[in-house]
Design a protein around this motif. Structure first.
Motif, PDB file in Angstrom:
ATOM      1  N   GLU A 244      -5.621  -9.009   5.609  1.00  0.00           N
ATOM      2  CA  GLU A 244      -5.221  -8.097   4.551  1.00  0.00           C
ATOM      3  C   GLU A 244      -5.063  -6.660   5.068  1.00  0.00           C
ATOM      4  O   GLU A 244      -4.397  -5.855   4.468  1.00  0.00           O
ATOM      5  CB  GLU A 244      -6.192  -8.143   3.395  1.00  0.00           C
ATOM      6  N   ALA A 245      -5.705  -6.367   6.213  1.00  0.00           N
ATOM      7  CA  ALA A 245      -5.497  -5.054   6.815  1.00  0.00           C
ATOM      8  C   ALA A 245      -4.024  -4.901   7.163  1.00  0.00           C
ATOM      9  O   ALA A 245      -3.429  -5.812   7.714  1.00  0.00           O
ATOM     10  CB  ALA A 245      -6.336  -4.941   8.082  1.00  0.00           C
ATOM     11  N   SER A 246      -3.483  -3.755   6.799  1.00  0.00           N
ATOM     12  CA  SER A 246      -2.032  -3.652   6.882  1.00  0.00           C
ATOM     13  C   SER A 246      -1.527  -3.055   8.186  1.00  0.00           C
ATOM     14  O   SER A 246      -0.453  -2.523   8.240  1.00  0.00           O
ATOM     15  CB  SER A 246      -1.532  -2.839   5.704  1.00  0.00           C
ATOM     16  N   ALA A 247      -2.339  -3.126   9.217  1.00  0.00           N
ATOM     17  CA  ALA A 247      -1.872  -2.551  10.483  1.00  0.00           C
ATOM     18  C   ALA A 247      -1.071  -3.559  11.282  1.00  0.00           C
ATOM     19  O   ALA A 247      -1.466  -4.700  11.412  1.00  0.00           O
ATOM     20  CB  ALA A 247      -3.065  -2.104  11.292  1.00  0.00           C
ATOM     21  N   ILE A 248       0.057  -3.111  11.753  1.00  0.00           N
ATOM     22  CA  ILE A 248       0.808  -3.920  12.697  1.00  0.00           C
ATOM     23  C   ILE A 248       0.509  -3.357  14.059  1.00  0.00           C
ATOM     24  O   ILE A 248       0.473  -2.163  14.246  1.00  0.00           O
ATOM     25  CB  ILE A 248       2.316  -3.817  12.413  1.00  0.00           C
ATOM     26  N   SER A 249       0.264  -4.206  14.995  1.00  0.00           N
ATOM     27  CA  SER A 249      -0.028  -3.710  16.317  1.00  0.00           C
ATOM     28  C   SER A 249       1.182  -3.862  17.205  1.00  0.00           C
ATOM     29  O   SER A 249       1.558  -4.962  17.552  1.00  0.00           O
ATOM     30  CB  SER A 249      -1.208  -4.468  16.898  1.00  0.00           C
TER      31      SER A 249
END
Lengths: 281, 306
Positions: free
Chosen positions: A38-43
Motif C-alpha cells: 500500500e506504500a505508494s513509493a515506486i523505486s
C-alpha cells in the motif's frame, strides 16, 4: 485444579484467537511481491551495471493499476524485444487505470496509460502506447517480420528532441544474422531550420555488427526540434532467426555519442532499437 | 582668558560630533517614515524565502546492509521545479543523481494546515496509536500519502500520520523517488541530502541526513536490546538453555506427567493451540481467497512504444 481448568482453557482460547487473528492479518497483508504494497513509493534504481544490447535498454518498466476503492497493484514487467506483455488478476467490474512507466538511470523516460473495466470472470485486454518523456533516438518500425535473403529498411528517427544540433549513435546488430547493404541520410528533418548537414561519420562494419552515425547541423543556431527521420539503414537478412538491433547513445562510453543542443550541451536521451523476425522462405 | 585652551577646543569639537551623530540618528529614524516605499523591504525578504523550493521528507535513519534503500520526497516550488537531486556525500567529492518524478502519482500535497485539532497517529490507520493531538492551524510538511492519511512532520519535529480530511492543502507539488542499489549500501554509514532547483534557479536543500546500514546480526542485536537484551546471543545460550530443560525433565515427578496426561494436557500445550490457530487461519485464508477469485478478472496488458 479442576475448578481452575475452565479458566485455563478460556485463557488458552483467547491466546489462540489472538494468534489466529494475527495469522489471518499476516496472510491478508503479506505481499505476494515486494513491490505490491500500500506504500505508494515506486523505486527507480540507479544501475551501475553495464546494459546489454537489447532493443529496449531500459532499467525497469513498472506497471501500476489503480482504481476507486482498490489497493494499487504495482509490478515490474520486462520488455521482450520491443513489446512487454503481462497477465494478471485484477478486481472485476471496476474502472481501472493501467499506467506503465519506463525508467533509465532512475529517470522516467517512457510513460503511457489506459483505462479498462474488466468483466467478472472474463479476460480483458488493454493496450498501452508509451510516450517519450525525454529526447529519444529510435529505429522504426519497432518490429518487423521478413523472409531470409530479403531486404528491410529501418529508419533512424528522432523523437521529442529540443534544439538538437549534433547527433551521434551506434547501432548494434548481429552480423551472423544481418548485413548492412546501404546507408542513407534523411535530410528533410535535420535541414528543417535552414541549416546544412555535416556528416562526420556514417559508416558500417559488417564484421563487428556496428553502424556509426555522427551528424551535425551547421550553423548550430539552425538546430531542430520535434520528431523526424535522420537516416536509413538497409539490412539483408542472411539467416532465419529472431534478432534485436539496439541503439547506443551513451556519451560516457564514447564521447561522439549522444544528442547535443545548439550550445553543445549534452541532452539526456534514450535509445530504442528494433526487433526482426526472420523467417525461412 | 578669552582664548580657549587646547583642551577646551577639543572638548568643543567632541560636543559638535555628538550633535552630528544625533542628527544622523534622527535622520535615519525619520527616513523610513519620510520614504514609505522603503518600508516593504522586510516583507520582500520573506517573499523571496517563499520562492525557494520546498522539500518534504521523512528520512529513514536505518537501512539494511547490502539491501536496497529507497528515498522519497515531496517537493514543490513557486516556479516549476527543474530538478530534484540526491547528493551522496561519498568521500570528498559528492555524487549527484537525479531523482525521478513519480508521474503516476500526479499532484501530491507538500504542505498542509490542520483545520481542527487532529490526532497524530503512529501508523496510517484510524485505530492506530495516537502520539499526540495537533492543534488547529498547525502547518505540516507531507512526505507521503497512504490511503487517506498523510505522513507528516510538524515544525516542532513531531512525525506521524494524520487524516487527510482534517487538513487543507497549502502547497501542492510532486513526488520524487530514488532507490540506492545494494552496491551502495554495503557500508556502515552514508550521508546524503536532497537538493531542489526551480526554473528560476532558486535552490534549496535538506540538512545532511546520516543513514546507518545494519547487518542481519546487528539488527538482531538491536531487536534483542529493544526486547530487554535476553536474546542478544541466542546461538551461544542455546547449549546453556538445554541444561535446565534436562534438569526439569529429570526432576519432575513421573506422577505429575501422568496426572496431566489425557485430554487436559493437550489443551494446556500452547503448541496445540497455536497449531489449531494456524490451521484455522489457513482454512479461513483459503476460503476467503475463493470468494475473492469470484470477483476477479484476468487482464492482459500489452505495452509498446510505437
Amino acid at each position: 485444579m479442576n475448578e481452575k481448568h475452565p479458566m485455563h482453557v478460556l485463557r488458552r482460547f483467547l491466546l489462540s484467537v489472538v494468534v489466529l487473528f494475527s495469522f489471518i492479518q499476516c496472510s491478508r497483508m503479506s505481499p505476494t511481491e515486494p513491490q505490491i504494497k500500500e506504500a505508494s513509493a515506486i523505486s527507480a534504481s540507479i544501475k551501475m551495471t553495464e546494459k546489454n544490447y537489447n532493443a529496449a535498454s531500459l532499467d525497469s518498466l513498472v506497471l501500476l493499476i489503480t482504481g476507486e476503492a482498490i489497493t494499487p497493484i504495482r509490478r515490474k514487467i520486462t520488455f521482450d524485444g520491443t513489446k512487454a506483455m503481462d497477465k494478471l488478476q485484477v478486481p472485476a467490474g471496476k474502472i481501472l487505470t493501467v499506467a506503465v512507466t519506463g525508467y533509465q538511470d532512475s529517470t522516467a523516460v517512457l510513460y503511457g496509460s489506459n483505462t479498462v473495466t474488466p468483466p467478472p470472470g472474463e479476460e480483458a485486454n488493454v493496450q498501452i502506447k508509451l510516450d517519450f518523456l525525454v529526447p529519444t533516438i529510435m529505429l522504426t518500425p519497432p518490429d518487423s517480420v521478413i523472409i531470409k535473403d530479403q531486404f528491410i529498411d529501418l529508419y533512424l528517427s528522432a523523437r521529442n528532441v529540443v534544439e538538437m544540433a549534433t547527433f551521434g549513435c551506434l547501432v548494434h546488430f548481429n552480423p551472423d544474422v544481418l548485413q548492412v547493404v546501404d546507408l542513407g541520410r534523411q535530410d528533410q528533418f535535420l535541414q528543417g531550420n535552414s541549416g546544412s548537414i555535416m556528416q562526420m561519420e556514417f559508416t558500417q562494419d559488417n564484421s563487428e555488427g556496428i553502424v556509426k552515425a555522427v551528424l551535425g547541423i551547421f550553423p548550430a543556431s539552425s538546430a531542430v526540434s520535434g520528431s523526424g527521420y535522420i537516416g536509413s539503414i538497409r539490412f539483408k537478412a542472411i539467416k532465419s532467426d529472431t534478432t534485436d538491433i539496439s541503439i547506443q547513445v551513451d556519451n560516457k562510453k564514447n564521447s561522439d555519442l549522444g544528442l547535443f543542443d545548439k550550445n553543445a550541451n549534452l541532452m539526456y536521451s534514450v535509445g530504442l532499437g528494433s526487433r526482426l523476425y526472420i523467417q525461412l522462405p | 582668558m578669552i582664548k580657549a585652551s587646547l583642551g577646551e577646543r577639543l572638548k568643543m569639537r567632541q560636543f559638535i560630533r555628538h550633535e552630528t551623530l544625533l542628527t544622523c540618528a534622527i535622520f535615519f529614524v525619520l527616513l523610513p517614515i519620510a520614504f514609505p516605499p522603503l518600508g516593504p523591504a522586510l516583507p520582500a525578504a520573506t517573499i523571496a524565502d517563499r520562492l525557494t523550493p520546498i522539500i518534504s521528507q521523512f528520512p529513514q535513519k536505518l537501512g539494511k546492509f547490502g539491501g536496497k534503500y529507497g528515498i522519497r520526497v515531496h517537493a514543490a516550488g513557486t516556479n516549476a521545479l527543474r530538478q530534484v537531486s540526491l547528493v551522496l556525500m561519498d568521500g570528498e567529492k559528492p555524487v549527484r543523481g537525479k531523482m525521478s518524478k513519480l508521474l503516476q502519482e500526479g499532484q501530491v500535497p507538500v504542505r498542509v494546515k490542520t483545520t481542527l485539532q487532529t490526532p497524530l497517529y503512529v501508523a496510517a490507520k484510524p485505530n492506530a496509536k495516537v502520539i499526540t493531538k495537533l492543534p488547529a492551524g498547525e502547518v505540516l510538511d507531507v512526505s507521503q500519502v497512504i490511503n487517506s492519511f498523510y505522513r507528516v512532520v510538524s515544525a516542532s519535529g513531531k512525525k506521524g500520520f494524520i487524516r487527510a480530511e482534517d487538513t487543507e492543502v497549502q502547497v501542492w507539488g510532486e513526488a520524487y523517488s530514488v532507490s540506492l542499489p545494494e552496491s551502495m549500501t554495503k557500508r556502515s554509514q552514508l550521508k546524503y541530502h536532497i537538493e531542489a532547483v526551480d526554473a528560476q534557479g532558486n535552490k534549496s536543500s535538506t540538512e545532511d541526513i546520516s543513514v546507518r546500514f545494519l547487518t542481519a546480526d546487528e539488527i538482531q542485536d538491536l531487536l534483542a536490546q529493544l526486547r530487554g537484551g535476553e536474546k542478544l546471543q541466542q546461538p551461544k545460550t542455546k547449549v546453556a538453555s538445554e541444561k535446565p530443560k534436562v534438569k526439569m525433565a529429570s526432576t519432575k515427578p513421573k506422577v505429575k506427567m501422568t496426572h496431566s496426561g489425557g485430554g487436559g494436557s493437550l489443551l494446556k500445550k500452547p503448541v496445540v493451540w497455536a497449531g489449531a490457530a494456524v490451521a484455522g487461519g489457513l482454512a479461513y485464508f483459503i476460503l476467503s481467497e475463493k470468494d475473492e477469485e469470484e470477483n476477479l478478472a484476468t487482464l492482459n496488458v500489452l505495452v509498446e512504444w510505437e
